[in-house]
Write a protein that holds these residues in place. Sequence first.
Motif, PDB file in Angstrom:
ATOM      1  N   UNK A 178      28.238 -23.269   1.757  1.00  0.00           N
ATOM      2  CA  UNK A 178      28.201 -22.247   0.711  1.00  0.00           C
ATOM      3  C   UNK A 178      28.282 -20.838   1.295  1.00  0.00           C
ATOM      4  N   UNK A 179      27.551 -20.594   2.372  1.00  0.00           N
ATOM      5  CA  UNK A 179      27.471 -19.230   2.913  1.00  0.00           C
ATOM      6  C   UNK A 179      28.018 -19.136   4.332  1.00  0.00           C
ATOM      7  N   UNK A 180      28.510 -20.242   4.888  1.00  0.00           N
ATOM      8  CA  UNK A 180      29.091 -20.211   6.222  1.00  0.00           C
ATOM      9  C   UNK A 180      28.060 -19.946   7.306  1.00  0.00           C
ATOM     10  N   UNK A 181      28.492 -20.015   8.548  1.00  0.00           N
ATOM     11  CA  UNK A 181      27.589 -19.788   9.664  1.00  0.00           C
ATOM     12  C   UNK A 181      27.061 -18.360   9.654  1.00  0.00           C
ATOM     13  N   UNK A 182      27.894 -17.393   9.275  1.00  0.00           N
ATOM     14  CA  UNK A 182      27.455 -15.992   9.265  1.00  0.00           C
ATOM     15  C   UNK A 182      26.274 -15.793   8.321  1.00  0.00           C
ATOM     16  N   UNK A 183      26.324 -16.409   7.143  1.00  0.00           N
ATOM     17  CA  UNK A 183      25.225 -16.299   6.199  1.00  0.00           C
ATOM     18  C   UNK A 183      23.983 -17.004   6.686  1.00  0.00           C
ATOM     19  N   UNK A 184      24.158 -18.191   7.283  1.00  0.00           N
ATOM     20  CA  UNK A 184      23.007 -18.929   7.798  1.00  0.00           C
ATOM     21  C   UNK A 184      22.346 -18.149   8.931  1.00  0.00           C
ATOM     22  N   UNK A 185      23.130 -17.502   9.776  1.00  0.00           N
ATOM     23  CA  UNK A 185      22.558 -16.697  10.863  1.00  0.00           C
ATOM     24  C   UNK A 185      21.554 -15.686  10.320  1.00  0.00           C
ATOM     25  N   UNK A 186      21.958 -14.956   9.281  1.00  0.00           N
ATOM     26  CA  UNK A 186      21.102 -13.901   8.741  1.00  0.00           C
ATOM     27  C   UNK A 186      19.852 -14.465   8.070  1.00  0.00           C
ATOM     28  N   UNK A 187      20.035 -15.453   7.217  1.00  0.00           N
ATOM     29  CA  UNK A 187      18.886 -15.989   6.496  1.00  0.00           C
ATOM     30  C   UNK A 187      17.933 -16.711   7.432  1.00  0.00           C
ATOM     31  N   UNK A 188      18.474 -17.335   8.475  1.00  0.00           N
ATOM     32  CA  UNK A 188      17.614 -18.017   9.442  1.00  0.00           C
ATOM     33  C   UNK A 188      16.699 -17.012  10.134  1.00  0.00           C
ATOM     34  N   UNK A 189      17.237 -15.864  10.544  1.00  0.00           N
ATOM     35  CA  UNK A 189      16.407 -14.854  11.204  1.00  0.00           C
ATOM     36  C   UNK A 189      15.344 -14.323  10.251  1.00  0.00           C
ATOM     37  N   UNK A 190      15.703 -14.122   8.987  1.00  0.00           N
ATOM     38  CA  UNK A 190      14.722 -13.653   8.013  1.00  0.00           C
ATOM     39  C   UNK A 190      13.571 -14.646   7.896  1.00  0.00           C
ATOM     40  N   UNK A 191      13.900 -15.920   7.763  1.00  0.00           N
ATOM     41  CA  UNK A 191      12.870 -16.946   7.608  1.00  0.00           C
ATOM     42  C   UNK A 191      12.046 -17.095   8.884  1.00  0.00           C
ATOM     43  N   UNK A 192      12.718 -17.130  10.038  1.00  0.00           N
ATOM     44  CA  UNK A 192      12.002 -17.297  11.305  1.00  0.00           C
ATOM     45  C   UNK A 192      11.050 -16.132  11.571  1.00  0.00           C
ATOM     46  N   UNK A 193      11.455 -14.924  11.156  1.00  0.00           N
ATOM     47  CA  UNK A 193      10.652 -13.733  11.438  1.00  0.00           C
ATOM     48  C   UNK A 193       9.565 -13.488  10.401  1.00  0.00           C
ATOM     49  N   UNK A 194       9.645 -14.114   9.240  1.00  0.00           N
ATOM     50  CA  UNK A 194       8.713 -13.832   8.148  1.00  0.00           C
ATOM     51  C   UNK A 194       7.244 -14.025   8.525  1.00  0.00           C
ATOM     52  N   UNK A 195       6.865 -15.027   9.354  1.00  0.00           N
ATOM     53  CA  UNK A 195       5.445 -15.152   9.713  1.00  0.00           C
ATOM     54  C   UNK A 195       4.866 -13.929  10.412  1.00  0.00           C
ATOM     55  N   UNK A 196       5.722 -13.036  10.919  1.00  0.00           N
ATOM     56  CA  UNK A 196       5.212 -11.802  11.523  1.00  0.00           C
ATOM     57  C   UNK A 196       4.429 -10.977  10.511  1.00  0.00           C
ATOM     58  N   UNK A 197       4.733 -11.146   9.216  1.00  0.00           N
ATOM     59  CA  UNK A 197       4.035 -10.397   8.183  1.00  0.00           C
ATOM     60  C   UNK A 197       2.564 -10.787   8.094  1.00  0.00           C
ATOM     61  N   UNK A 198       2.220 -11.999   8.524  1.00  0.00           N
ATOM     62  CA  UNK A 198       0.820 -12.434   8.512  1.00  0.00           C
ATOM     63  C   UNK A 198      -0.002 -11.576   9.473  1.00  0.00           C
ATOM     64  N   UNK A 199       0.649 -11.157  10.560  1.00  0.00           N
ATOM     65  CA  UNK A 199      -0.063 -10.372  11.553  1.00  0.00           C
ATOM     66  C   UNK A 199      -0.249  -8.921  11.187  1.00  0.00           C
ATOM     67  N   UNK A 200       0.543  -8.420  10.231  1.00  0.00           N
ATOM     68  CA  UNK A 200       0.434  -7.002   9.853  1.00  0.00           C
ATOM     69  C   UNK A 200       0.083  -6.814   8.381  1.00  0.00           C
ATOM     70  N   UNK A 201       0.123  -7.901   7.607  1.00  0.00           N
ATOM     71  CA  UNK A 201      -0.297  -7.941   6.207  1.00  0.00           C
ATOM     72  C   UNK A 201       0.598  -7.187   5.234  1.00  0.00           C
ATOM     73  N   UNK A 202       1.225  -6.120   5.621  1.00  0.00           N
ATOM     74  CA  UNK A 202       2.035  -5.341   4.689  1.00  0.00           C
ATOM     75  C   UNK A 202       3.289  -6.120   4.297  1.00  0.00           C
ATOM     76  N   UNK A 203       3.522  -6.206   3.001  1.00  0.00           N
ATOM     77  CA  UNK A 203       4.676  -6.959   2.505  1.00  0.00           C
ATOM     78  C   UNK A 203       4.513  -8.444   2.631  1.00  0.00           C
TER      79      UNK A 203
END
Length: 531
Positions: A178-203
């Motif tokens: 649906x979104x090709x490798x380029x789309x998966x690259x971006x969404x994967x980084x967003x998901x992988x990085x999201x737990x960082x928000x637990x450490x700073x609480x904002x957002x």
Amino acid sequence: MEWLAGRIMLLSGARRALVAFVAGLIAVLALPPFGIFAAPFLSFPILVWLIDGASGNPDHGLLRRRFPAFFIGWCFGFGYFLGGLWWLGNALLVEADEFAWALPLAVIGVPAFLALFYAFAAAVARILWSDGMGRIAALAFAFGLFEWLRSFILTGFPWNAIGYAAMPVPLMMQSAAVIGLAGVNMLAVFVFAAPALIGTRKGLRAGLSLAVLLVAAHFGYGFYRLEQPLPQPADPAVTVRLVQPLIDQSKKIDDSERMAIFEEHLQLTQALPADGGKRPDIVVWPETSVPFILTENPDALLRISDVLQDGQILIAGAVRAEDTGAGQPPRYYNSIYVIDDRGQIVGASDKVHLVPFGEYLPLEGLLKAAGLNAIAAAMPGGFSSAVTRSLLTLPGGKTLYPLICYEAIFPGEIGNDALAANALLNLTNDAWFGNTPGPYQHFQQARLRSVETGLPLIRDANTGISAIVNGRGEVVTGFPFGTRGFVDTILPGKVALPMSPGEQERNGMLLACFLFSLALFSRASFILREN
């Protein structure tokens, strides 16, 4: 988590660089042959926290202020590419007397260069940085942008694009349709990085909610697509035999072994089917499996005709020579031949995208003068590249879309014209790299081309991994690495695509625009709050 995030943000000097390097190494565990999906969920939060603390001197100019983030991105990338590509050095050891001197360039130099893409990604993300979810969106956008650039700058080398870490199994590969490798690259980084928000609480609430929604959609769509009935094979059904001869690379470059190698392939070709059924319609040999110029060896074509039964077709990797006339040396091409049961070459396709330093020398005049040669070039002067890709039309009307060796790692190599083909064809020789992660990574990336096109994949490798893959990336049959033999199976039918490859690319660009807009909005909000 807040304590850990704070400690990582405040790291400095060598410890800071080392933590970034180790975080990149950990991310490699998500790639084949390991496939540990959880690994990037540790790596990318560490990267986010390191960039949080990478604030340059405010008295410096824009570029100098971004250097700390640039350096952290480079250390992360160096760990990722060193851990994922160290096996490139194995190819230099095949002819160690000639190429061992270049081992540091392959093992360290290539990762150091590729790490620059992640360095620029971190620097660009830092420009858009904010204190909440926006910085996660900025990192995802920047990584997606520079992964895309990595696919074509200096001929491109998108090996181990970060999106592959999110697609270890077919259930998790279907989003690429649906979104090709380029789309998966971006969404994967967003998901992988999201737990960082637990450490700073904002957002935290918005960011984790969006990440969970993306993961649910990723798995949900994969489950939905795999539950759909598979199409029936084309009528009449075509049986394909994959020949995996397991020829050691040191023998392939030994002139005295040529006839023995050729006969090895012929023996596996004429062997009776294991189930006692009819002989295959198509026999497939791997890349450069024919150890001499076929058009200069009529006896070899005669031997092939002796082995093939009526109506059988051989598809083989070979070196093709083209006379340039006027006393000039011939051009040589890394090619695929289609040979019928009378020993006639009835089709051919040449490789378009050659491996720099492997099949040809960039800046050849300069580097030749320095005594350098291409590593895998079978002929003096290396290979020439084809101007366009020629589809292979077989006797009987079936059409194959050829991809030789690492051409299969480039989504952009496959245009919408591939949709007219019956299957993708990938011939390769991964014996250069031994039993390392390289052949496993190569196979995963080739499988994704099936998902993106809906076409079954015929993949034949000298030492493995050879397989027939259906249009959803599922292995129908095949060989593990390091196994000699053959396998026969019916070629699967084409799977209907939700999007054409062109639409997948456009969807990926729309995601980039969305993430960029989200990052800009968050950055603007952050500046207004600061003021």
